[in-house]
Design a protein around this motif. Structure first.
Motif, short mmCIF file in Angstrom:
data_model
loop_
_atom_site.label_atom_id
_atom_site.label_comp_id
_atom_site.label_asym_id
_atom_site.label_seq_id
_atom_site.Cartn_x
_atom_site.Cartn_y
_atom_site.Cartn_z
N UNK A 133 0.84 -1.21 0.00
CA UNK A 133 0.00 0.00 0.00
C UNK A 133 0.87 1.25 0.00
N UNK A 134 0.39 2.29 -0.64
CA UNK A 134 1.12 3.55 -0.76
C UNK A 134 0.41 4.63 0.05
N UNK A 135 1.22 5.50 0.68
CA UNK A 135 0.66 6.59 1.47
C UNK A 135 -0.13 7.56 0.62
N UNK A 136 -1.08 8.20 1.22
CA UNK A 136 -1.95 9.13 0.50
C UNK A 136 -2.20 10.36 1.34
N UNK A 137 -2.40 11.47 0.66
CA UNK A 137 -2.92 12.68 1.28
C UNK A 137 -4.22 13.02 0.59
N UNK A 138 -5.31 12.99 1.32
CA UNK A 138 -6.62 13.19 0.72
C UNK A 138 -7.37 14.26 1.50
N UNK A 158 -4.88 -15.04 3.25
CA UNK A 158 -5.97 -14.18 3.67
C UNK A 158 -5.37 -12.83 4.08
N UNK A 159 -6.10 -11.75 3.78
CA UNK A 159 -5.59 -10.40 4.04
C UNK A 159 -6.38 -9.76 5.16
N UNK A 160 -5.64 -9.12 6.06
CA UNK A 160 -6.23 -8.36 7.15
C UNK A 160 -5.53 -7.00 7.21
N UNK A 161 -6.28 -5.95 7.49
CA UNK A 161 -5.73 -4.59 7.54
C UNK A 161 -5.58 -4.14 8.99
N UNK A 162 -4.49 -3.46 9.25
CA UNK A 162 -4.24 -2.87 10.56
C UNK A 162 -4.16 -1.36 10.42
N UNK A 163 -4.71 -0.66 11.39
CA UNK A 163 -4.54 0.78 11.47
C UNK A 163 -3.88 1.10 12.81
N UNK A 164 -2.70 1.67 12.73
CA UNK A 164 -1.93 1.96 13.95
C UNK A 164 -1.80 0.70 14.81
N UNK A 198 -1.39 -0.90 7.56
CA UNK A 198 -0.52 -2.03 7.22
C UNK A 198 -1.39 -3.17 6.72
N UNK A 199 -0.91 -3.84 5.66
CA UNK A 199 -1.61 -4.98 5.09
C UNK A 199 -0.95 -6.25 5.64
N UNK A 200 -1.75 -7.13 6.29
CA UNK A 200 -1.26 -8.38 6.85
C UNK A 200 -1.77 -9.54 6.01
N UNK A 201 -0.86 -10.39 5.53
CA UNK A 201 -1.24 -11.57 4.74
C UNK A 201 -0.83 -12.82 5.53
N UNK A 202 -1.71 -13.83 5.58
CA UNK A 202 -1.42 -15.04 6.36
C UNK A 202 -2.10 -16.24 5.73
N UNK A 203 -1.43 -17.39 5.78
CA UNK A 203 -2.04 -18.68 5.48
C UNK A 203 -1.57 -19.68 6.54
N UNK A 210 3.18 -6.04 5.26
CA UNK A 210 3.59 -5.09 4.22
C UNK A 210 4.24 -3.86 4.84
N UNK A 211 4.77 -3.02 3.98
CA UNK A 211 5.24 -1.71 4.44
C UNK A 211 4.04 -0.87 4.86
N UNK A 212 4.25 -0.03 5.87
CA UNK A 212 3.15 0.81 6.35
C UNK A 212 2.94 1.98 5.39
N UNK A 213 1.68 2.34 5.21
CA UNK A 213 1.30 3.47 4.37
C UNK A 213 0.67 4.53 5.25
N UNK A 214 1.21 5.73 5.20
CA UNK A 214 0.70 6.83 6.02
C UNK A 214 -0.40 7.56 5.26
#
Length: 908
Positions: A133-138, A158-164, A198-203, A210-214
């Motif tokens: 994922x890439x950082x964004x300013x919106x 399987x993908x799971x998303x983390x925020x902070x 952050x994108x978390x992938x697991x099997x 993944x790298x964190x995106x601000x």
């Protein structure tokens, strides 16, 4: 593999079901091998006499089966359960068109049944995400889409998303959707959505991160409503009232843009002044009354009181005796009146005589004073108009003086061409001529007293006026109604920027002091026993190169000659420029003026050419040429991101009014020559540089330039209303053609005791960059800190001839050329020398030269004229010279010694 023993008989206690095929109660499931651990495949059937596994079309040996038998209590049928182990090695050794598979085959008296095929795969999960994922300013309420493509894996991750670092639950927040192809979608961004994602992938094998995106959700500022108009700032007469608004609806947040526009609006206002009443003249005396009195009256109507003015003071009627003693008072004859009344009448006559004498003396004194003043040089209200004849800069009779401010320039002025700067300087805008005395008699008259020693001289200026401007010096600005006088004889005459030197076979260097322009004549370029007087000059008038379309002039017009001189080796001409070449948004051309005065393109800087070579550095262009002439650099912006580098500086000086202080802010193309023009003008005017000049990146996005004075100390200084911010159109800055642009501000002290001035000058481009100049100075010359304009390295030796003009000693240069001019099978030739010295383009030009290495070293000399030492060349030689025995004796100490000798000879 062998089959099972089909002759085995069922025990007598187990009833047979001869008409029933085996039925699978449990079939083998798909399985994954994790790391090196084997997996077990199971199947269960009834009635079943035997069960065997078949994998990839081949029977599994019966020794690898583990069987268990049981009896189904409800049906009384025999139940058989079998399982086998599959190892990683077995799966890896299989090379079929499909995945490794196994299935069960069960037997009964009636026949066989087959189970489903179960695939066996080796589980894995690669380390790297296919897309992080890439950082964004919106902006707030905008949509946020963060893409994530997990690493390749079996089974699929399987993908799971983390925020902070906290999991995101899209089921609890309807604004967030994580179901669309592993992407995170936030439909309407909120301030709370800012954070690190952050994108978390697991099997079943591993987890990957993944790298964190601000994500930054910003808020652009919005104006609040205007306040009500304030009361007029004056009790009566013409003043102003204002209203304001704040950038708080909403306030900018997280880097959002500040509100565009003005935060304060002002309009003029007129308040009615109170008028005090005044008496009309007395009326005639009335007829004498029986009481021996007559009356007279007056009214308070000249003018009557209005707008809260005071009523007239005194009596509105007056009475006195009207019979001269012949009237009977209280019905008694006049001779019977007491003597006290007669005495009172005599006193009145005495006092009246004394008052008349005092008035006569006062009138006489006033008359004498007025007579003496009429004879002085400065008391003449009307002068002979012939005294003003022939001077186009004297007062325009149509102009009325502004008596509200004493000698304060009231209008913003932004000037460009040279005569503007000289005519509208401190001495012209703020200092009247020393021989002309100005006296304001009323709001409708300005009278001039001209002393006998006044002389008026008109002088034509050598410059030209660009754009066909109509030069009218009687009115400086529509808003500036104060008459100003300019004495043309005080204007400086510009000396031509020109330098010369005599050069021979040994060559040398010709430098135009403090302009960034220099000329390098290589050793051997001029034949032996010949010498030439070579000159170099810069065009100081209006540029003769007229821009075509969007093309702009990026450098001064430099002339070198004589034009009929020929050289055997290309000379190096260094021309400064003002383009920001860090990004490829310019198409820059080198142009030459023909003998007919027309300009033609020599080459584009990015082109391949064998006639000349251009090496573009951040602040200068080094050109290798074979012929002399007039050259200049032009640029054509390819995108709106093209940037010109401007140098901004502020100068200050006192005006003729001891309470006024003048600030002049300059924006010039970032070439030393353009700034030298400013310095020359300011030295003539007595200006002082108040802050180190700074660079401003000015984009070609058509937005204008704003210059404003901020943080003026209250109660110490003030600036005329509406002049604190001035705006310059984009075209005047972008197409300045190396001509200085400046804006003037006038500050006024409240008291003469104020000697320190501190404020900020903000120069910003709308939707672009800005610079702040911090002014902190003393207006007293004795206490002022001096800031130097230029370093002295250019002005010491304008012309250097022979070996002392070159950093590389001739003996070392010969060894380098002898080594690299010879082709080498290992590629250690002049091409490597060029590449190691950051010369990677248009190498075909050097291939046409008799000594490519010598030309490369000449270019290095021109490029590193002001560098401190020979380190860059030493590093290049060290990298590529280790395999050359001829270079082994060129040591770093020899280069250091050469650099020391060069510095000593040139006084550096």
């Amino acid at each position: 593999m062998g089959g099972a023993d089909n002759g085995e008989a069922l025990p007598e206690s187990i009833p047979s079901a001869p008409g029933t095929l085996p039925h699978f109660i449990e079939e083998p499931d798909d399985a994954y091998i994790i790391k090196s651990n084997p997996i077990a495949l199971r199947c269960k059937a009834r009635p079943a006499m035997q069960i065997f596994f078949k994998c990839n079309g081949e029977w599994v040996h019966q020794n690898e089966h583990v069987s268990e038998e049981s009896l189904d209590e409800s049906s009384g049928l025999k139940v058989r359960e079998v399982f086998i182990n599959v190892t990683r090695q077995q799966v890896e050794d299989f090379h079929g068109p499909e995945d490794y598979w196994c299935q069960c085959v069960a037997w009964s008296h009636l026949g066989t049944s087959k189970s489903r095929k179960a695939s066996v795969r080796i589980a894995y999960l690669r380390k790297n995400f296919e897309q992080d994922p890439q950082g964004r300013e919106v902006p707030i309420e905008g949509m946020i889409v963060l893409h994530c493509r997990p690493p390749e894996g079996v089974p699929a991750a399987e993908v799971e998303w983390l925020k902070n670092e906290e999991p995101i639950d899209s089921e609890q927040d309807e604004n967030i959707d994580t179901r669309a192809d592993h992407n995170l979608i936030i439909r309407q961004a909120r301030l709370s959505d800012s954070g690190n994602y952050t994108c978390m992938a697991a099997n079943i094998v591993a987890k990957r991160r993944s790298l964190s995106a601000t994500v930054v959700v910003y808020v652009n500022g919005g104006w609040s409503s205007w306040t009500e108009w304030s009361a007029c700032n004056v009790r009566c007469g013409r003043g102003w009232q204002k209203r304001s608004r704040t950038c708080t609806n909403p306030a900018p947040l997280n880097g959002g843009a500040f509100c565009e526009g003005m935060s304060v609006q002002k309009i003029t206002c007129t308040s009615l002044c109170p008028v005090d009443g005044s008496w009309e003249v007395w009326s005639e005396w009335s007829v004498c009354s029986p009481e021996c009195e007559h009356l007279r009256i007056r009214e308070c109507t000249a003018p009557p009181p209005r707008n809260g003015g005071k009523f007239c003071e005194g009596l509105s009627q007056e009475s006195e005796n009207c019979t001269d003693g012949l009237c009977i008072l209280d019905k008694k004859p006049l001779h019977e009146i007491k003597p006290q009344s007669i005495e009172n009448a005599s006193d009145i006559a005495l006092y009246s005589g004394l008052g008349a004498a005092v008035v006569a003396v006062a009138v006489l004194v006033i008359g004498v004073t007025l007579y003496r003043r009429s004879q002085s040089d400065y008391g003449v209200d009307v002068i002979d108009s012939s005294a003003l004849t022939g001077n186009p800069l004297l007062l325009n009779s149509s102009m009325q003086p502004d008596l509200t401010v004493s000698r304060t320039y009231s209008g913003p002025i932004c000037l460009q061409d040279p005569l503007d700067k000289e005519l509208m300087t401190e001495s012209s805008l703020f200092n009247p001529l020393s021989d002309i005395k100005v006296k304001v008699q009323s709001s409708f008259m300005v009278s001039l007293g001209v002393s006998e020693r006044a002389e008026y001289h008109g002088k034509n200026h050598s410059g030209t006026f660009p754009h066909g401007n109509n030069r009218s010096f009687s009115t400086m600005h529509p808003r500036n109604k104060t008459p100003y006088i300019q004495n043309l004889s005080s204007l400086p005459t510009r000396t031509e920027l020109r330098t010369t030197g005599v050069f021979g076979h040994l060559g040398g260097r010709l430098v135009m002091p403090n302009t960034g322009v220099s000329l390098l004549i290589p050793h051997g370029a001029i034949p032996e026993e010949n010498s030439w007087e070579i000159y170099m000059s810069i065009n100081q008038g209006e540029p003769s190169l007229q821009s075509d379309g969007s093309e702009v002039l990026l450098s001064p017009e430099v002339t070198c000659g004589p034009p009929d001189m020929t050289v055997t080796t290309p000379f190096a001409l260094t021309i400064p420029h003002c383009a920001d070449v860090s990004s490829e948004h310019w198409n820059i051309h080198l142009k030459k003026r023909t003998q007919q005065g027309k300009w033609e393109e020599v080459m584009s800087v990015e082109d391949e050419s064998t006639s000349c070579y251009c090496l573009l550095d951040p602040f200068a262009c080094h050109v290798l040429l074979d012929s002399f002439g007039t050259y200049a650099l032009t640029g054509e912006p390819i995108t709106d991101c093209a940037v010109k580098q401007l140098k901004v500086a502020v100068f200050g000086c006192m005006s003729c009014n001891s309470l006024d202080y003048n600030l002049r802010v300059y924006c010039v193309d970032n070439t030393p020559w353009a700034f030298q023009e400013v310095v020359s003008d300011e030295r003539h005017q007595g200006g002082q540089l108040l802050e180190e000049p700074k660079l401003l990146h000015f984009k070609g996005n058509t937005f204008s330039l704003q210059i404003s004075v901020l943080d003026i100390p209250p109660f110490l200084w003030r600036i005329k209303p509406f002049t604190a911010c001035q705006e310059v159109p984009f075209s005047r800055v972008w197409c300045s053609n190396q001509q200085p642009l400046h804006c003037a501000f006038s500050l006024e002290r409240y008291t003469p005791t104020t000697t320190q001035l501190s404020c900020k000058i903000c120069i910003r481009q709308l939707k672009g960059h800005e610079q702040i100049l911090q002014v902190q100075t003393s207006i007293l010359e004795s206490e002022r800190e001096t800031i130097t304009f230029f370093a002295q390295e250019d002005s010491t030796f304008p012309a250097q001839t022979g070996p002392k003009a070159f950093k590389i000693p001739y003996s070392i240069r010969q060894r380098i050329c002898a080594t690299f001019d010879t082709p080498n099978a290992k590629g250690k030739d002049w091409q490597m020398l060029a590449q190691k010295n950051s010369i990677n383009r248009n190498l075909s030009y050097f291939a046409t030269q008799s000594s490519p290495s010598a030309v490369i070293l000449n270019l290095w000399e021109a490029r590193h004229q002001h560098d401190g030492d020979l380190d860059s060349l030493a590093c290049a030689l060290e990298e590529i010279g280790r395999t050359h025995t001829k270079l082994s004796n060129i040591t770093e100490s020899q280069l250091d010694e050469a650099d020391f000798n060069y510095s000593r000879q040139n006084g550096l």
